[in-house]
Design a protein around this motif. Structure first.
Motif, PDB file in Angstrom:
ATOM      1  N   ARG A 198       0.829  -1.212   0.000  1.00  0.00           N
ATOM      2  CA  ARG A 198       0.000   0.000   0.000  1.00  0.00           C
ATOM      3  C   ARG A 198       0.860   1.257   0.000  1.00  0.00           C
ATOM      4  NH1 ARG A 198      -3.494   2.374   4.849  1.00  0.00           N
ATOM      5  NH2 ARG A 198      -4.187   4.213   3.723  1.00  0.00           N
ATOM      6  N   GLY A 203      -2.311   7.885  -6.427  1.00  0.00           N
ATOM      7  CA  GLY A 203      -3.489   7.093  -6.779  1.00  0.00           C
ATOM      8  C   GLY A 203      -3.692   7.002  -8.287  1.00  0.00           C
ATOM      9  N   GLU A 251      -6.584  -1.755  -5.843  1.00  0.00           N
ATOM     10  CA  GLU A 251      -7.557  -0.777  -5.342  1.00  0.00           C
ATOM     11  C   GLU A 251      -6.873   0.573  -5.332  1.00  0.00           C
ATOM     12  OE1 GLU A 251      -9.253  -2.747  -1.480  1.00  0.00           O
ATOM     13  OE2 GLU A 251      -7.420  -3.676  -2.195  1.00  0.00           O
ATOM     14  N   SER A 252      -7.595   1.602  -5.735  1.00  0.00           N
ATOM     15  CA  SER A 252      -6.957   2.899  -5.734  1.00  0.00           C
ATOM     16  C   SER A 252      -7.969   4.015  -5.619  1.00  0.00           C
ATOM     17  CB  SER A 252      -6.142   3.083  -7.018  1.00  0.00           C
ATOM     18  OG  SER A 252      -5.319   4.212  -6.876  1.00  0.00           O
ATOM     19  N   LYS A 254      -7.902   8.218  -6.312  1.00  0.00           N
ATOM     20  CA  LYS A 254      -7.117   9.354  -6.776  1.00  0.00           C
ATOM     21  C   LYS A 254      -6.794  10.269  -5.601  1.00  0.00           C
ATOM     22  CE  LYS A 254      -5.314  11.555 -10.215  1.00  0.00           C
ATOM     23  NZ  LYS A 254      -3.944  11.130 -10.435  1.00  0.00           N
ATOM     24  N   SER A 258      -2.676   3.828  -3.520  1.00  0.00           N
ATOM     25  CA  SER A 258      -3.079   2.573  -4.153  1.00  0.00           C
ATOM     26  C   SER A 258      -2.653   1.388  -3.303  1.00  0.00           C
ATOM     27  CB  SER A 258      -2.409   2.426  -5.524  1.00  0.00           C
ATOM     28  OG  SER A 258      -2.548   3.601  -6.274  1.00  0.00           O
ATOM     29  N   THR A 259      -3.410   0.303  -3.431  1.00  0.00           N
ATOM     30  CA  THR A 259      -3.030  -0.950  -2.791  1.00  0.00           C
ATOM     31  C   THR A 259      -3.036  -2.052  -3.838  1.00  0.00           C
ATOM     32  OG1 THR A 259      -4.093  -0.213  -0.757  1.00  0.00           O
ATOM     33  CG2 THR A 259      -3.532  -2.547  -0.900  1.00  0.00           C
TER      34      THR A 259
END
Ligand code: ADP
Length: 267
Positions: A198, A203, A251-252, A254, A258-259
């Motif tokens: 993470r 993002g 997953e993200s 903005k 992000s992950t």
């Protein structure tokens, strides 16, 4: 603002065989593969031509107008060496990609301790993170987690993901790598382990998420180049995760970060 998520459910399955309908599909698939190959060759040529053009331009300048200019020589040689390094990285990633693609259907043989592997990936990347002002943190990695895997390839997966988190992360912020447990994946009843990388960086907008693992796909080409990216890192990750019958989840949000989560079957 809502977070966005995409799951690459990349399971290699047997292709249905026989029948007129199937052979029809086979033809279109062949055409698609041909098109993909042509696109790939065009992309590679373009990626190689860019640094080559720069190199040739500087060589010409050094042989001509800047022949006796020591300052220019110093500066141009610096740029030339960075361009040559870019080509070296590109060739290295192309070779990796070709290797992981050809091994995709071979079952991994070794047994790997995921906690130890992640600790050593972080050790390798710590100097780069320090330079970028990013702190790397590993959680959930105190006990060994054994799984059947190719150690070099898994190292490459997490190296690429953590390197991206550092590259696209924000200075002063943390990059967290967490090991956890997940429900068993279909076809692998022995439970699963997850590794989430993470960052708290810029993002990624939702529309890009499904395309991130395509070769040479970049959200911001200029920024990727500036950071020394080849655009192949996540394509390599995808093939390796696929080989290990795992899953990649992105997953993200903005502006929030992000992950990238890799889920790997334990049994
Ligand atoms: P690159 O060499 O360009 O980093 P990758 O295949 O590793 O290539 O990643 C593809 C693109 O996905 C990057 O160019 C970048 O736009 C985006 N990306 C990857 N990881 C992150 C991240 N952690 N945060 C934001 N964007 C990312």
């Amino acid at each position: 603002p809502s977070a966005h998520e995409v799951v690459y459910d990349i399971t290699v399955g047997p292709t249905p065989g026989g029948g007129a309908l199937c052979s029809f599909f086979d033809v279109t698939e062949q055409e698609l593969i041909g098109q993909l190959r042509r696109d790939f060759v065009a992309n590679v040529s373009h990626e190689l031509r860019t640094p080559l053009t720069a190199l040739l331009g500087f060589i010409e300048t050094l042989q001509g107008p800047a022949k006796n200019d020591a300052n220019a020589r110093e500066r141009f040689l610096g740029i030339m060496s960075r361009e040559a390094e870019r080509m070296t990285r590109l060739v290295r990633d192309l070779l990796s990609l070709s290797r992981v693609e050809s091994q995709e259907r071979m079952r991994p043989e070794g047994v790997v301790d995921l906690s130890g592997l992640l600790a050593s990936v972080l050790t390798t990347l710590r100097p780069m993170a320090e330079q970028a002002g990013v702190t790397l943190e590993l959680t959930g990695g105190s006990a060994p987690v054994k799984l059947r895997a190719d150690a070099d390839q898994l190292t490459q997966v997490f190296h690429n993901l953590v390197e991206n988190a550092v590259k696209y992360g924000t200075p002063g912020k943390l990059v967290t790598v967490s090991i956890g447990r997940e429900a068993a994946l279909p076809g692998s009843p022995g439970g699963a382990v997850s590794v989430a990388v993470r960052d708290r960086g810029e993002g990624i907008e939702a529309q890009h998420l499904p395309r991130l693992t395509e070769r040479f796909y970049r959200v911001d080409t200029h920024r990727s180049r500036e950071k020394g990216g080849t655009g192949l890192g996540l394509a390599i990750v995808k093939h390796i995760v696929n080989r290990h019958r795992g899953r990649l989840r992105i997953e993200s949000e903005k502006g929030q970060g992000s992950t990238f989560t890799v889920v790997l079957p334990l049994g």
